[in-house]
Design an enzyme around this catalytic site. Structure first.
Site, short mmCIF file in Angstrom:
data_model
loop_
_atom_site.label_atom_id
_atom_site.label_comp_id
_atom_site.label_asym_id
_atom_site.label_seq_id
_atom_site.Cartn_x
_atom_site.Cartn_y
_atom_site.Cartn_z
N CYS A 31 -6.04 0.47 1.61
CA CYS A 31 -6.35 1.22 0.38
C CYS A 31 -7.79 0.96 -0.08
CB CYS A 31 -5.33 0.80 -0.69
SG CYS A 31 -5.76 1.25 -2.37
N CYS A 34 -8.23 -0.21 -3.69
CA CYS A 34 -7.74 -1.59 -3.80
C CYS A 34 -8.84 -2.58 -3.41
CB CYS A 34 -6.53 -1.83 -2.88
SG CYS A 34 -5.10 -0.81 -3.30
#
Length: 101
Positions: A31, A34
């Site tokens: 991600c 993230c």
């Protein structure tokens, strides 16, 4: 305080029974957002001794992610007294994350 890796095995002890607020970062290695939030969360952990910071890898801890209803990542959750006090989805600047606490 260093960042803890939260699993279903240590969740009760580290989060539910914590005396101080807990910031949980639900993330995954694939991600992009993230990876942007991760260093900010690490900074918050280092700078705030009165806050416990934990990271939950959603790929490895699917049960915990489901328990929190995590549909998108990153998801940041603040727990106080074993209950969700605040929750936000998506990358956030440091000031916004701190204001959640």
């Amino acid at each position: 305080m260093s960042v803890l890796t939260i699993t279903k095995e240590n969740y009760q002890k580290e989060v539910t029974e914590s005396d101080c607020p807990v910031l949980l970062d639900f993330w995954a290695s694939w991600c992009g957002p993230c990876r942007m939030v991760s260093p900010v969360v690490d900074e918050i952990a280092e700078e705030n001794a009165n806050v416990k910071v934990g990271k939950v890898n959603v790929d490895e801890q699917q049960e915990l992610a489901a328990q929190f209803g995590v549909m998108s990542i990153p998801t940041l959750v603040v727990i106080r007294g074993g209950k969700i006090a605040n929750q936000a989805v998506g990358a956030r600047p440091k000031a916004q994350i701190l204001s959640m606490l």
